[in-house]
Design a protein around this motif. Structure first.
Motif, PDB file in Angstrom:
ATOM      1  N   HIS A  86       0.830  -1.283   0.158  1.00  0.00           N
ATOM      2  CA  HIS A  86       0.237  -0.055  -0.304  1.00  0.00           C
ATOM      3  C   HIS A  86       0.967   1.414   0.074  1.00  0.00           C
ATOM      4  CE1 HIS A  86      -3.518  -2.613   0.459  1.00  0.00           C
ATOM      5  NE2 HIS A  86      -2.959  -3.131   1.775  1.00  0.00           N
ATOM      6  N   SER A 115      -8.893  -5.712   2.395  1.00  0.00           N
ATOM      7  CA  SER A 115      -9.295  -4.345   1.495  1.00  0.00           C
ATOM      8  C   SER A 115      -8.622  -3.214   2.146  1.00  0.00           C
ATOM      9  CB  SER A 115     -10.956  -4.316   1.778  1.00  0.00           C
ATOM     10  OG  SER A 115     -11.429  -3.206   1.261  1.00  0.00           O
ATOM     11  N   GLU A 117      -9.534   0.207   0.648  1.00  0.00           N
ATOM     12  CA  GLU A 117     -10.404   1.309   0.106  1.00  0.00           C
ATOM     13  C   GLU A 117     -10.793   2.390   1.247  1.00  0.00           C
ATOM     14  OE1 GLU A 117     -10.972  -1.569  -0.616  1.00  0.00           O
ATOM     15  OE2 GLU A 117     -11.079  -1.923  -2.463  1.00  0.00           O
ATOM     16  N   HIS A 118     -11.274   1.809   2.341  1.00  0.00           N
ATOM     17  CA  HIS A 118     -11.614   2.874   3.341  1.00  0.00           C
ATOM     18  C   HIS A 118     -10.124   3.446   4.047  1.00  0.00           C
ATOM     19  CE1 HIS A 118     -10.530  -0.968   5.439  1.00  0.00           C
ATOM     20  NE2 HIS A 118     -10.516  -0.482   6.795  1.00  0.00           N
ATOM     21  N   LEU A 119      -9.129   3.132   3.632  1.00  0.00           N
ATOM     22  CA  LEU A 119      -7.763   3.736   4.349  1.00  0.00           C
ATOM     23  C   LEU A 119      -7.103   4.640   3.544  1.00  0.00           C
ATOM     24  CD1 LEU A 119      -6.820   0.314   6.013  1.00  0.00           C
ATOM     25  CD2 LEU A 119      -7.744   2.085   7.136  1.00  0.00           C
ATOM     26  N   LEU A 122      -5.539   8.405   4.286  1.00  0.00           N
ATOM     27  CA  LEU A 122      -5.578   8.702   5.689  1.00  0.00           C
ATOM     28  C   LEU A 122      -3.991   8.844   5.976  1.00  0.00           C
ATOM     29  CD1 LEU A 122      -7.916   6.095   7.521  1.00  0.00           C
ATOM     30  CD2 LEU A 122      -8.236   8.620   6.659  1.00  0.00           C
ATOM     31  N   LEU A 127      -4.683   6.381  10.031  1.00  0.00           N
ATOM     32  CA  LEU A 127      -4.796   5.067   9.452  1.00  0.00           C
ATOM     33  C   LEU A 127      -4.732   3.865  10.601  1.00  0.00           C
ATOM     34  CD1 LEU A 127      -3.173   3.613   6.406  1.00  0.00           C
ATOM     35  CD2 LEU A 127      -2.561   2.399   8.667  1.00  0.00           C
ATOM     36  N   ALA A 130      -7.904   3.534  12.529  1.00  0.00           N
ATOM     37  CA  ALA A 130      -8.895   3.045  11.935  1.00  0.00           C
ATOM     38  C   ALA A 130      -9.037   1.318  11.870  1.00  0.00           C
ATOM     39  CB  ALA A 130      -9.001   3.445  10.585  1.00  0.00           C
TER      40      ALA A 130
END
Length: 271
Positions: A86, A115, A117-119, A122, A127, A130
């Motif tokens: 990432h 997954s 996508e929601h991070l 950030l 991050l 979360a």
């Protein structure tokens, strides 16, 4: 706090003047002193006997049948792959409970989701916040306190992609001998030996032998001989954990009866 409030309200409804006080036990930092492969050549997942040493001044006192809760960590290699995948900087500073750490260090105590996508987008602290904190894992204690060490029997779990389970992989593979293990005691009073010297039947398969082993050790050292063990696994040649110890008990009459079921040792599986 929520649990204590619930206990107070329940006691009031029940008309009780005694309110149980639940307190979370602190973690202690123990040391992995040794690790022994119990089933080399097995058709199943590898199983290991772990020997843990107490820190100076340890407050943990256990009885046969009790459990420990262990805080696992992600393997360093898994963390680095996730960072690389990432495009994250593992050296970025973050704060955990008021303590400064690198993001790489802090991720050891977090679930690393497939997954992302929601991070996306950030900053490192957001991050980290979360991500879900790893939960404790419970293991039966497989030894007596008088032995001078706390022993566990742990089977490696594997994911569909071949990766080892977080806790089992850390304990049996990634954690170096001599490294730290955060753990705390969990009392398991319903699994303690009966006070009276009555005949006892111990039933378990696979790593379920762990808690039974400590109970049998306690029963035998108390001079009780009316012990019956039923144990099952895949193959006698590879998966008969603690075989010399168990057969020694039987030969000396400390184990009155032993029944075994090895499912893969004949054409028709036996359980």
């Amino acid at each position: 706090g929520a649990l204590q409030d619930w206990q107070q309200r329940l006691a009031t409804l029940a008309g009780s003047s005694v309110v149980p006080v639940w307190t979370e036990q602190p973690f202690e930092t123990w040391t992995l002193d040794a690790r022994e492969h119990l089933n080399p050549g097995s058709q199943g997942e590898s199983t290991w006997l772990l020997r843990l040493g107490a820190p100076a001044g340890s407050q943990i006192r256990w009885q046969a049948g009790d459990l420990v809760e262990i805080l696992p960590r992600q393997a360093d290699s898994r963390i680095q792959r996730w960072l690389d995948q990432h495009g994250l900087d593992g050296d970025a500073p973050v704060t955990v409970d008021g303590t400064a750490q690198s993001l790489r260090q802090a991720l050891g105590a977090r679930l690393l989701p497939d997954s992302f996508e929601h991070l996306v987008g950030l900053h490192p602290q957001a991050l980290l916040d979360a991500l879900i904190v790893l939960s404790v894992r419970q293991y039966s204690i497989a030894s007596l306190e008088s032995d001078g060490a706390l022993e566990l029997i742990v089977r490696q779990e594997s994911r569909a992609d071949g990766a080892l389970g977080i806790a089992s992989g850390w304990l049996t593979h990634y954690l170096p001998v001599g490294a730290s293990v955060p753990l705390r005691l969990r009392r398991n009073a319903r699994f303690h030996l009966a006070e009276a010297d009555t005949p006892a039947i111990f039933i378990g398969n696979g790593t379920g032998l762990a808690g039974l082993r400590s109970l049998l050790q306690a029963s035998i050292r108390a001079g009780r001989r009316r012990n019956w063990l039923l144990f099952g696994e895949r193959n006698r040649a590879h998966d008969f954990y603690c075989r010399e110890e168990i057969e020694g008990w039987l030969a000396r009459g400390e184990l009155e009866r032993l029944d075994l079921a090895f499912s893969r040792d004949q054409a028709q599986k036996v359980y």
